[in-house]
Design a protein around this motif. Structure first.
Motif, PDB file in Angstrom:
ATOM      1  N   THR A  45      32.436   7.247 -41.028  1.00 11.47           N
ATOM      2  CA  THR A  45      32.307   7.330 -39.375  1.00 11.47           C
ATOM      3  C   THR A  45      32.723   5.647 -39.023  1.00 11.47           C
ATOM      4  N   SER A  46      33.243   5.207 -37.884  1.00 10.59           N
ATOM      5  CA  SER A  46      33.810   3.831 -37.528  1.00 10.59           C
ATOM      6  C   SER A  46      33.150   3.344 -36.072  1.00 10.59           C
ATOM      7  N   THR A  47      33.017   2.363 -36.007  1.00 14.79           N
ATOM      8  CA  THR A  47      32.707   1.715 -34.758  1.00 14.79           C
ATOM      9  C   THR A  47      32.927   0.174 -34.782  1.00 14.79           C
ATOM     10  N   VAL A  48      32.892  -0.355 -33.494  1.00 13.93           N
ATOM     11  CA  VAL A  48      33.279  -1.819 -33.334  1.00 13.93           C
ATOM     12  C   VAL A  48      32.038  -2.424 -32.886  1.00 13.93           C
ATOM     13  N   VAL A  49      31.474  -3.485 -33.448  1.00 15.45           N
ATOM     14  CA  VAL A  49      30.490  -4.301 -33.020  1.00 15.45           C
ATOM     15  C   VAL A  49      30.770  -5.762 -32.603  1.00 15.45           C
ATOM     16  N   SER A  50      29.795  -6.322 -32.135  1.00 16.31           N
ATOM     17  CA  SER A  50      30.164  -7.849 -31.898  1.00 16.31           C
ATOM     18  C   SER A  50      28.679  -8.497 -31.374  1.00 16.31           C
ATOM     19  N   HIS A  51      28.468  -9.848 -31.583  1.00 20.26           N
ATOM     20  CA  HIS A  51      27.378 -10.564 -31.074  1.00 20.26           C
ATOM     21  C   HIS A  51      28.152 -11.845 -30.264  1.00 20.26           C
ATOM     22  N   GLU A  52      27.243 -12.247 -29.363  1.00 17.11           N
ATOM     23  CA  GLU A  52      27.862 -13.606 -28.691  1.00 17.11           C
ATOM     24  C   GLU A  52      28.056 -14.574 -29.536  1.00 17.11           C
TER      25      GLU A  52
ATOM     26  N   ASP B 128      34.913  -9.466 -32.991  1.00 17.16           N
ATOM     27  CA  ASP B 128      34.836  -8.042 -33.016  1.00 17.16           C
ATOM     28  C   ASP B 128      34.750  -7.822 -34.618  1.00 17.16           C
ATOM     29  N   ILE B 129      33.960  -6.908 -34.931  1.00 17.11           N
ATOM     30  CA  ILE B 129      33.628  -6.454 -36.297  1.00 17.11           C
ATOM     31  C   ILE B 129      33.748  -5.133 -36.316  1.00 17.11           C
TER      32      ILE B 129
ATOM     33  N   GLY C  26      29.758 -13.967 -38.740  1.00 19.29           N
ATOM     34  CA  GLY C  26      29.981 -12.456 -38.689  1.00 19.29           C
ATOM     35  C   GLY C  26      29.177 -12.047 -39.847  1.00 19.29           C
ATOM     36  N   TYR C  27      29.394 -12.669 -40.850  1.00 27.72           N
ATOM     37  CA  TYR C  27      28.765 -12.166 -42.339  1.00 27.72           C
ATOM     38  C   TYR C  27      26.979 -12.154 -42.056  1.00 27.72           C
ATOM     39  N   ARG C  28      26.704 -13.112 -41.398  1.00 30.39           N
ATOM     40  CA  ARG C  28      25.218 -13.076 -41.133  1.00 30.39           C
ATOM     41  C   ARG C  28      24.809 -12.043 -40.017  1.00 30.39           C
ATOM     42  N   TYR C  29      25.556 -11.698 -39.122  1.00 30.29           N
ATOM     43  CA  TYR C  29      25.335 -10.740 -38.219  1.00 30.29           C
ATOM     44  C   TYR C  29      25.396  -9.529 -39.053  1.00 30.29           C
ATOM     45  N   ALA C  30      26.536  -9.167 -39.794  1.00 31.41           N
ATOM     46  CA  ALA C  30      26.738  -7.872 -40.354  1.00 31.41           C
ATOM     47  C   ALA C  30      25.304  -7.637 -41.398  1.00 31.41           C
TER      48      ALA C  30
END
Length: 281
Positions: free
Chosen positions: A34-41, A45-46, A107-111
């Motif tokens: 499964t795949s999706t796209v996420v992001s944080h302020e 995009d990840i 991005g790494y920390r958010y992931a």
């Protein structure tokens, strides 16, 4: 896909189930994806690729080439997920010095902060996989003190995070590009300022024997240099590999296309899986 070029800009998983693991052959994946796209302020995009079944999985963070985007690492991420790895693929919002580093660090920390939502298990090996310029970023980002120390440069995005357990650097230009010397390389401070880094991550340099963009000698010299400094480094030269097929890409009739069944790409995929396995406590 844009031609996978490298420009020098300053800086910069194993599943545990009762009956299954991500080790074994990379010829075909066991799990739906499964795949999706996420992001944080605070992030770009990840893309997130995860096994489409319940489980507890290792995590990988993939860094794409310069003049590319996260789609260029999507096939490797998808195939990792099919073998039981939660794979995060960030975009770079900027190639400005400092901003790219912040993008990748945050991005790494958010992931890591959301990995459990996709079955990611941070108690299993966490891996950086970098391609081309992303290889340089994976190496420097995987050991840089500022990215991980409490009170470091990017604590505004998330708290400091542990370094990855494994770094796989694929086809990097560590010394020169198109005949011109790269003016700055993470290898410099990794050798000359050991106290600001760490010797802990397990690093693997991967390069195609026919790579005419980032030639074999660059990975050979980089691996030898870091080995001499005390880092845990291996070198793998892929027979029949070039700068593109190592990550499932080729140029056909003037178009860049994915080649999911490429044998060299499959070998690199298996190499990543094997190193995740080897990093298990």
């Amino acid at each position: 896909m844009q031609p996978r070029l490298l420009r020098y800009v300053f800086l910069f998983v194993l599943v545990f189930l009762p009956v299954a693991a991500c080790g074994g052959s990379a010829d075909e994946g066991e799990y739906p994806v499964t795949s999706t796209v996420v992001s944080h302020e605070t992030t770009q995009d990840i893309s997130v690729f995860s096994p489409g079944t319940e489980g507890s999985w290792p995590v990988a963070y993939l860094l794409h080439c310069y003049d590319c985007d996260r789609d260029d690492s999507a096939e490797m991420a998808r195939q990792l997920a099919s073998h039981g790895v939660v794979a995060f693929v960030p975009d770079y919002r900027s190639t400005e010095p400092g901003r790219m580093e912040q993008d990748l660090t945050c991005g790494y920390r958010y992931a890591r902060s959301i990995a459990a939502e996709y079955g990611g298990d941070l108690d299993q090996p966490v891996t950086f996989v970098g391609d081309s310029y992303g290889a340089t970023l994976a190496i420097s980002g995987g050991v840089a003190k500022a990215a991980y120390s409490p009170g470091g440069s990017y604590d505004e995005c998330f708290a400091g995070a542990p370094r990855p357990d494994v770094i796989v650097a694929i086809g990097g230009c560590y010394y020169e590009y198109e005949g011109e010397k790269v003016p700055w390389t993470p290898l410099d401070w990794m050798v000359n300022d050991i106290e600001s880094a760490t010797l802990e991550p397990q690093m693997v340099f991967v390069v195609g024997e026919n790579d005419d963009t980032c030639h074999v000698w660059q990975s050979e010299d980089a691996a030898t240099t870091l080995q001499a400094a005390g880092y845990n480094v291996e070198l793998q030269v892929m027979s029949g590999g070039d700068h593109h097929n190592v990550v499932f890409w080729a140029q056909r009739d003037g178009e860049w296309v994915t080649i999911p069944d490429d044998p060299v790409g499959k070998q690199v995929l298996q190499l990543i899986i094997d190193n995740i396995e080897a990093a298990r406590p």
